[in-house]
Design a protein around this motif. Sequence first.
Motif, short mmCIF file in Angstrom:
data_model
loop_
_atom_site.label_atom_id
_atom_site.label_comp_id
_atom_site.label_asym_id
_atom_site.label_seq_id
_atom_site.Cartn_x
_atom_site.Cartn_y
_atom_site.Cartn_z
N LEU A 69 -23.09 -21.92 14.22
CA LEU A 69 -22.73 -21.41 12.90
C LEU A 69 -21.44 -20.60 12.95
N GLY A 70 -21.26 -19.84 14.01
CA GLY A 70 -20.03 -19.07 14.16
C GLY A 70 -20.24 -17.59 13.94
N THR A 71 -19.21 -16.95 13.42
CA THR A 71 -19.18 -15.49 13.32
C THR A 71 -19.95 -15.00 12.11
N ASP A 110 -18.10 -16.95 8.98
CA ASP A 110 -18.10 -18.41 9.06
C ASP A 110 -19.24 -19.09 8.32
N PHE A 111 -20.25 -18.34 7.90
CA PHE A 111 -21.36 -18.96 7.17
C PHE A 111 -21.92 -17.94 6.20
N ASN A 112 -22.64 -18.45 5.20
CA ASN A 112 -23.16 -17.57 4.14
C ASN A 112 -24.40 -18.20 3.53
N GLY A 149 -19.64 -9.96 13.03
CA GLY A 149 -18.84 -10.20 14.22
C GLY A 149 -19.59 -10.85 15.35
N SER A 150 -20.94 -10.85 15.28
CA SER A 150 -21.71 -11.52 16.33
C SER A 150 -21.63 -13.03 16.16
#
Length: 650
Positions: free
Chosen positions: A157-159, A163-165, A130-131
């Motif tokens: 990058l986002g949340t 949003d990313f992995n 969530g950050s």
Amino acid sequence: MNATLRQSGTTLRPSTVVPRLLLAVTALVCALLVIGCANFSSDIAAAPALTTIGHLTGTVHGGRQPIAGAHVYLFAAGTGGYGTASTSLLNAVSTGSFPTTKDAADNNYYVTSDPLGNFDISAEYTCTPGSQVYLYALGGDPGSGSSNSAAGLLAILGTCGTDFNASTIVRMNEVSTVAAAYSFAAFATDATHVASTNTPLALTNIANAFATAANIYDISGGSGDRARLIPKSGSGSVPQTEIHSLANSLAACINSTSSASSQCSTLFAIKSAGTTGTTPTDTATVAINIAHNPTTSVAAIWGNTVGIGTPFLPTLTTAPLDYSVALSFYNGALGFPEFVAIDASGDVWVSCYSSGTAKYLPNGGTFPGGGSYSGGGLNHGIYIAIDTSGNAWIANQTGGSVTEFGPSGTVKSPSTGFKGNNDLDPAGIAIDATGNIWVSNSNKNTLSKLDNLGNELAGSPYTPGGLNQPWQIAIDGAGNIWSGNYNSTNIMEVTSAGAAAGTAPFFTGSYATPRSVVIGAGGKPWVSNYTGNSITMVTAAGVGTNISGSGISRPSDAAVDGAGNVWVANQSGNSLSAFASDGTPLFSTLGYQAGGALLNQPYGLAVDGAGNIWIANASGDNLVEFIGAATPTITPLVAAVAANAIGTRP
């Protein structure tokens, strides 16, 4: 742009794949993300478990040139309060050909890009689900043979967890930097100070801000290193040439031989507005400062690309009036959109005079189910208000009724609308701290009060005397109702019991067709003088000071942000004006001109919790979003009214 602290973020894009590294131990640094306001309020979000992401790969480019030796940092937006530091996510684990190194100046860890601009962040980090996470690259050799410490790039990058992995590849350049800087401008002072408070509303707001960057730049590489033409969230337009112009100006410094070059010193003269402004030493902070001050140093920014080529095309062919960045959104549901309201999630509600009511997601995307609502007596809806349960209440200019929609668009009013005791003639609408719905009855010169079930309350309608075609109304923290008399040259204050407050109407001040009233910081009313080309700042005693300039022309509506700044939509001027809480104009005599998202009879506007300004473009049948222009505010408006906190941040 205004004197308040802003938060920084960046958009990331992948381009080349570099070798994967062996996963190592997970980091503990992210535990710092949950400190801050945890002891101050029961509203504080609980600390979630940390998540190991795996690894990130990408490249760093200055223009079209790879940057070798750039220090690539990974940050999460801070939660210790506006203006506090971001949280570094890298730690001391060093593996493979891209080991982490500790920065002696600030103790943050980074990895270093190779000669082709590649970087790989492997198992050296975790993040809190969530950050909001972003990359920051600093320094390196852009191909000149020497390192340029002024080269600063951002990418969002986002949340974390969404949003990313581990398979995310990112590409950082000047376009990703512009996208990031504007998107989180309302939370950033510089590239390493991007933060909000830790309340649920503030965390929602900063997440919405970070998500905006994807509408401008595709971190997956799909737009070929360039800005998008159409927002990711749906139909509309992005001012691609303006964004490229900004990116080219940053590239002039990044691709120069050193931070002492004339191209860099030109940009370093652009400081952030107000006493909290940061003097930049790298281009990432320059981009944030431009987002804060889009009317400042326009000629210098424009001229900074001369002689270094144009790495990003197409670009502007003439200097813009300002560098505000505004997106347009079309979803087929807007027919003469007039007024706007924001709910607690950041969703955008729009009343449309000829086609019903529309609802957009915070990123401008179509709300699930289509986001277009009718029925419930809706008939030429104009002003709109959101209650604390997320219901939208619309004043129907035709039909003598008020319509209510639930948060998902479910019709909650009868087929004829709520008609009170058949004595409504709605123009304006507002909700008080107890959830009652107030309606100004323009042609009847009365005020009506309904409960949250749509029933007219005893004693309503009120005829306090002095009302003369009341239009949009506003409620202050004490529960008093303020109304302009559209057919006169005065305004009026009415108590929560429906009686005239003090000496009413107030004649002090040169009001000219006072159309809408908003409450500013400290309970100070502001009145839009539709034919007077001015806005009036009113004291509690009813004494008004007229203010003009900053592009005001037929002001139709106004809104207040979290710093107490007053924003004005100019119906004839096709521009956006702004004034500090003391009435000082915040920028040029022309106001914001919206870049590529041309304004066309802007009627209503609202400020969201991410610092974006949303404008109903009546003759354009579209919605315009000025990205990161304002200071985050409490939404919906009634929540600020109930807390007596209008003009403050969450």
